[in-house]
Scaffold this active site. Structure first.
Site, PDB file in Angstrom:
ATOM      1  CG  ASP A 114     -17.001 -54.096 -10.725  1.00  0.00           C
ATOM      2  OD1 ASP A 114     -18.218 -54.370 -10.767  1.00  0.00           O
ATOM      3  OD2 ASP A 114     -16.445 -53.380 -11.574  1.00  0.00           O
ATOM      4  CG  HIS A 129     -21.597 -46.095  -4.145  1.00  0.00           C
ATOM      5  ND1 HIS A 129     -22.619 -46.651  -4.888  1.00  0.00           N
ATOM      6  CD2 HIS A 129     -22.037 -44.873  -3.769  1.00  0.00           C
ATOM      7  CE1 HIS A 129     -23.642 -45.802  -4.926  1.00  0.00           C
ATOM      8  NE2 HIS A 129     -23.303 -44.705  -4.272  1.00  0.00           N
ATOM      9  CB  CYS A 160      -2.599 -45.352  13.496  1.00  0.00           C
ATOM     10  SG  CYS A 160      -4.157 -45.933  12.819  1.00  0.00           S
ATOM     11  CG  ASN A 223     -32.263 -51.585 -16.370  1.00  0.00           C
ATOM     12  OD1 ASN A 223     -32.676 -52.743 -16.312  1.00  0.00           O
ATOM     13  ND2 ASN A 223     -31.967 -50.882 -15.287  1.00  0.00           N
TER      14      ASN A 223
HETATM   15  C1  BV8 Z   1     -26.036 -41.094   2.188  1.00  0.00           C
HETATM   16  C2  BV8 Z   1     -20.941 -49.757  -1.612  1.00  0.00           C
HETATM   17  C3  BV8 Z   1     -26.366 -39.493   3.779  1.00  0.00           C
HETATM   18  C4  BV8 Z   1     -21.121 -50.782  -0.552  1.00  0.00           C
HETATM   19  C5  BV8 Z   1     -23.182 -48.874  -2.013  1.00  0.00           C
HETATM   20  C6  BV8 Z   1     -34.744 -42.877   1.342  1.00  0.00           C
HETATM   21  C7  BV8 Z   1     -34.798 -42.240   0.113  1.00  0.00           C
HETATM   22  C8  BV8 Z   1     -33.634 -41.868  -0.537  1.00  0.00           C
HETATM   23  C9  BV8 Z   1     -32.385 -42.138   0.036  1.00  0.00           C
HETATM   24  C10 BV8 Z   1     -32.357 -42.779   1.243  1.00  0.00           C
HETATM   25  C11 BV8 Z   1     -33.511 -43.149   1.894  1.00  0.00           C
HETATM   26  N1  BV8 Z   1     -33.146 -43.770   3.053  1.00  0.00           N
HETATM   27  C12 BV8 Z   1     -31.783 -43.804   3.145  1.00  0.00           C
HETATM   28  C13 BV8 Z   1     -31.310 -43.184   2.057  1.00  0.00           C
HETATM   29  C14 BV8 Z   1     -29.933 -42.944   1.749  1.00  0.00           C
HETATM   30  C15 BV8 Z   1     -29.288 -44.191   1.165  1.00  0.00           C
HETATM   31  C16 BV8 Z   1     -30.101 -44.784   0.042  1.00  0.00           C
HETATM   32  O1  BV8 Z   1     -30.077 -44.291  -1.075  1.00  0.00           O
HETATM   33  N2  BV8 Z   1     -30.848 -45.856   0.332  1.00  0.00           N
HETATM   34  C17 BV8 Z   1     -31.662 -46.454  -0.689  1.00  0.00           C
HETATM   35  C18 BV8 Z   1     -31.514 -47.968  -0.615  1.00  0.00           C
HETATM   36  C19 BV8 Z   1     -33.098 -46.017  -0.473  1.00  0.00           C
HETATM   37  N3  BV8 Z   1     -28.043 -43.709   0.635  1.00  0.00           N
HETATM   38  C20 BV8 Z   1     -26.987 -43.665   1.427  1.00  0.00           C
HETATM   39  O2  BV8 Z   1     -26.959 -44.074   2.560  1.00  0.00           O
HETATM   40  C21 BV8 Z   1     -25.758 -42.995   0.813  1.00  0.00           C
HETATM   41  N4  BV8 Z   1     -25.255 -42.060   1.773  1.00  0.00           N
HETATM   42  O3  BV8 Z   1     -27.137 -40.855   1.782  1.00  0.00           O
HETATM   43  O4  BV8 Z   1     -25.470 -40.394   3.173  1.00  0.00           O
HETATM   44  C22 BV8 Z   1     -25.628 -38.674   4.693  1.00  0.00           C
HETATM   45  C23 BV8 Z   1     -25.693 -37.307   4.529  1.00  0.00           C
HETATM   46  C24 BV8 Z   1     -25.032 -36.534   5.411  1.00  0.00           C
HETATM   47  C25 BV8 Z   1     -24.292 -37.119   6.436  1.00  0.00           C
HETATM   48  C26 BV8 Z   1     -24.222 -38.492   6.579  1.00  0.00           C
HETATM   49  C27 BV8 Z   1     -24.883 -39.291   5.695  1.00  0.00           C
HETATM   50  C28 BV8 Z   1     -24.680 -44.017   0.530  1.00  0.00           C
HETATM   51  C29 BV8 Z   1     -25.154 -44.991  -0.496  1.00  0.00           C
HETATM   52  C30 BV8 Z   1     -23.979 -45.879  -0.921  1.00  0.00           C
HETATM   53  C31 BV8 Z   1     -24.222 -47.294  -0.463  1.00  0.00           C
HETATM   54  N5  BV8 Z   1     -23.138 -48.150  -0.944  1.00  0.00           N
HETATM   55  N6  BV8 Z   1     -22.164 -49.647  -2.422  1.00  0.00           N
HETATM   56  C32 BV8 Z   1     -21.124 -52.178  -1.127  1.00  0.00           C
HETATM   57  O5  BV8 Z   1     -21.055 -52.355  -2.357  1.00  0.00           O
HETATM   58  O6  BV8 Z   1     -21.178 -53.105  -0.296  1.00  0.00           O
HETATM   59  S1  BV8 Z   1     -24.564 -48.792  -2.969  1.00  0.00           S
HETATM   60  C33 BV8 Z   1     -24.737 -50.251  -3.792  1.00  0.00           C
HETATM   61  O7  BV8 Z   1     -26.028 -50.136  -4.302  1.00  0.00           O
HETATM   62  C34 BV8 Z   1     -23.828 -50.495  -4.980  1.00  0.00           C
HETATM   63  O8  BV8 Z   1     -22.933 -49.423  -5.198  1.00  0.00           O
HETATM   64  C35 BV8 Z   1     -24.757 -50.614  -6.164  1.00  0.00           C
HETATM   65  O9  BV8 Z   1     -24.277 -49.963  -7.300  1.00  0.00           O
HETATM   66  C36 BV8 Z   1     -25.938 -49.916  -5.646  1.00  0.00           C
HETATM   67  C37 BV8 Z   1     -27.228 -50.561  -6.072  1.00  0.00           C
HETATM   68  O10 BV8 Z   1     -27.669 -49.813  -6.981  1.00  0.00           O
HETATM   69  P1  BV8 Z   1     -27.514 -50.320  -8.529  1.00  0.00           P
HETATM   70  O11 BV8 Z   1     -26.126 -50.142  -8.952  1.00  0.00           O
HETATM   71  O12 BV8 Z   1     -28.581 -49.628  -9.265  1.00  0.00           O
HETATM   72  O13 BV8 Z   1     -27.778 -51.863  -8.508  1.00  0.00           O
HETATM   73  P2  BV8 Z   1     -29.170 -52.541  -8.308  1.00  0.00           P
HETATM   74  O14 BV8 Z   1     -28.900 -53.935  -7.919  1.00  0.00           O
HETATM   75  O15 BV8 Z   1     -30.010 -51.670  -7.452  1.00  0.00           O
HETATM   76  O16 BV8 Z   1     -29.844 -52.508  -9.772  1.00  0.00           O
HETATM   77  C38 BV8 Z   1     -29.263 -53.204 -10.823  1.00  0.00           C
HETATM   78  C39 BV8 Z   1     -29.977 -52.733 -12.072  1.00  0.00           C
HETATM   79  O17 BV8 Z   1     -29.335 -53.358 -13.180  1.00  0.00           O
HETATM   80  C40 BV8 Z   1     -31.438 -53.131 -12.122  1.00  0.00           C
HETATM   81  O18 BV8 Z   1     -32.186 -52.038 -12.608  1.00  0.00           O
HETATM   82  C41 BV8 Z   1     -31.475 -54.278 -13.159  1.00  0.00           C
HETATM   83  O19 BV8 Z   1     -32.660 -54.266 -13.924  1.00  0.00           O
HETATM   84  C42 BV8 Z   1     -30.314 -53.938 -14.035  1.00  0.00           C
HETATM   85  N7  BV8 Z   1     -29.637 -55.086 -14.655  1.00  0.00           N
HETATM   86  C43 BV8 Z   1     -29.566 -56.360 -14.180  1.00  0.00           C
HETATM   87  N8  BV8 Z   1     -28.829 -57.100 -15.035  1.00  0.00           N
HETATM   88  C44 BV8 Z   1     -28.423 -56.272 -16.046  1.00  0.00           C
HETATM   89  C45 BV8 Z   1     -28.941 -54.988 -15.802  1.00  0.00           C
HETATM   90  N9  BV8 Z   1     -28.718 -53.946 -16.620  1.00  0.00           N
HETATM   91  C46 BV8 Z   1     -27.958 -54.172 -17.714  1.00  0.00           C
HETATM   92  N10 BV8 Z   1     -27.421 -55.375 -18.019  1.00  0.00           N
HETATM   93  C47 BV8 Z   1     -27.637 -56.444 -17.214  1.00  0.00           C
HETATM   94  N11 BV8 Z   1     -27.118 -57.638 -17.519  1.00  0.00           N
END
Ligand code: BV8
Length: 249
Positions: A114, A129, A160, A223
């Site tokens: 955002d 991201h 294109c 958090n």
């Molecule tokens: C890659 C854009 C490789 C899209 C996003 C196993 C282990 C480790 C990694 C992996 C695995 N299996 C697969 C992977 C890789 C994968 C990954 O990490 N998967 C995870 C789920 C296990 N990663 C990828 O695929 C990345 N690429 O690894 O490429 C590669 C290498 C070589 C060649 C080719 C490929 C790409 C990852 C990017 C994905 N895209 N966003 C879209 O938005 O639609 S990620 C998406 O998730 C958002 O960006 C978001 O930010 C993120 C989620 O994470 P958080 O930001 O932490 O949000 P979340 O909801 O999880 O948590 C919120 C937190 O806030 C909580 O803790 C909560 O308590 C807290 N909270 C809630 N309210 C509040 C608060 N805190 C403060 N105030 C509040 N009010």
């Protein structure tokens, strides 16, 4: 029930910011939650509740049904246009103004797609991201205007004729080199890292705070619950972005 941070922890966090030459904020979806943007942990709501992010935020999902995926991102971009930065975004922008006036530095590395940090008045050093606003061409360097992300029908590239796609990093896609480099430099170079609202499970972004920890840089985490990064924190404030950040700043 949200546990409130102790006054001592808030004071400690404020002292760390006061003494820091360069504060880097590392934000995740929780940063925007109080603006009304659901986090990834909240799952999908409304008409999208029958889908998983992995079905929509992946190249496979896109190639399977590009119009469905385009619609999801269009809805998210449309919703983004209706919400405002929250008090947490405003507090970070205010701190940036004050620190720059003192000749000190504030940097922002965000996992969020955002534009709420920018709309609060902050400069963002890295969008790891990508962004919901301004689609890009699947095959050529063309990048569309922000409003093109709101198009009801998936647009073709005017250069294109290929399809435009959301300018975000999908699961399984590599993060943009320039964003990664800028993020690493900010986190390695800062004298205080403040982590806000991230579960710390999405890699490789979630590995960046380790650069600060390995450099012995103090870390503050905001958090309401513990995350995968809490063990790295000097101070963990069990509170929300919009409550804790104005308090500290
Ligand atoms: C890659 C854009 C490789 C899209 C996003 C196993 C282990 C480790 C990694 C992996 C695995 N299996 C697969 C992977 C890789 C994968 C990954 O990490 N998967 C995870 C789920 C296990 N990663 C990828 O695929 C990345 N690429 O690894 O490429 C590669 C290498 C070589 C060649 C080719 C490929 C790409 C990852 C990017 C994905 N895209 N966003 C879209 O938005 O639609 S990620 C998406 O998730 C958002 O960006 C978001 O930010 C993120 C989620 O994470 P958080 O930001 O932490 O949000 P979340 O909801 O999880 O948590 C919120 C937190 O806030 C909580 O803790 C909560 O308590 C807290 N909270 C809630 N309210 C509040 C608060 N805190 C403060 N105030 C509040 N009010």
């Amino acid at each position: 029930m949200t546990v409130r941070p102790s006054r001592a922890d808030v004071a400690r966090a404020a002292e760390l910011i006061r003494d820091a030459e360069h504060v880097c904020f590392f934000s995740g979806a929780g940063m925007s939650a109080e603006s009304g943007i659901p986090t990834f942990r909240d799952g999908l709501t409304g008409l999208w509740e029958n889908y998983r992010p992995e079905d929509l935020a992946t190249p496979e999902g896109w190639h399977r049904d590009p119009d469905l995926v385009w619609g999801w991102y269009r809805d998210r971009a449309t919703r983004l246009r209706t919400v405002q930065p929250n008090a947490g975004h405003q507090a970070i922008a205010e701190l940036g103004r004050r620190m720059r006036a003192d000749g000190r530095r504030v940097s922002i590395v965000t996992q969020n797609v955002d534009d709420l940090h920018e709309r609060a008045g902050s400069m963002v050093d890295a969008h790891l991201h990508g962004s919901l606003l301004g689609p890009r061409c699947e095959f050529c360097p063309y990048r569309g205007e922000p409003d093109l992300s709101l198009a009801a029908v998936r647009p073709s590239c005017p250069k294109c004729s290929s399809s435009l796609r959301p300018n975000v990093v999908w699961f399984g896609e590599v993060l943009p080199e320039n964003e990664w480099t800028a993020a690493s430099a900010a986190i390695e170079g800062c004298s205080l890292l403040v982590i806000i609202g991230t579960s710390g499970v999405v890699h490789p972004a979630a590995g960046l705070p380790m650069l600060a920890a390995e450099a012995g840089t103090p870390i503050v985490e905001v958090n309401p619950v513990r995350s995968a990064l809490t063990d790295l924190a000097t101070v963990h404030l069990p509170s929300t972005a919009a409550a804790a950040l104005p308090d500290i700043i």
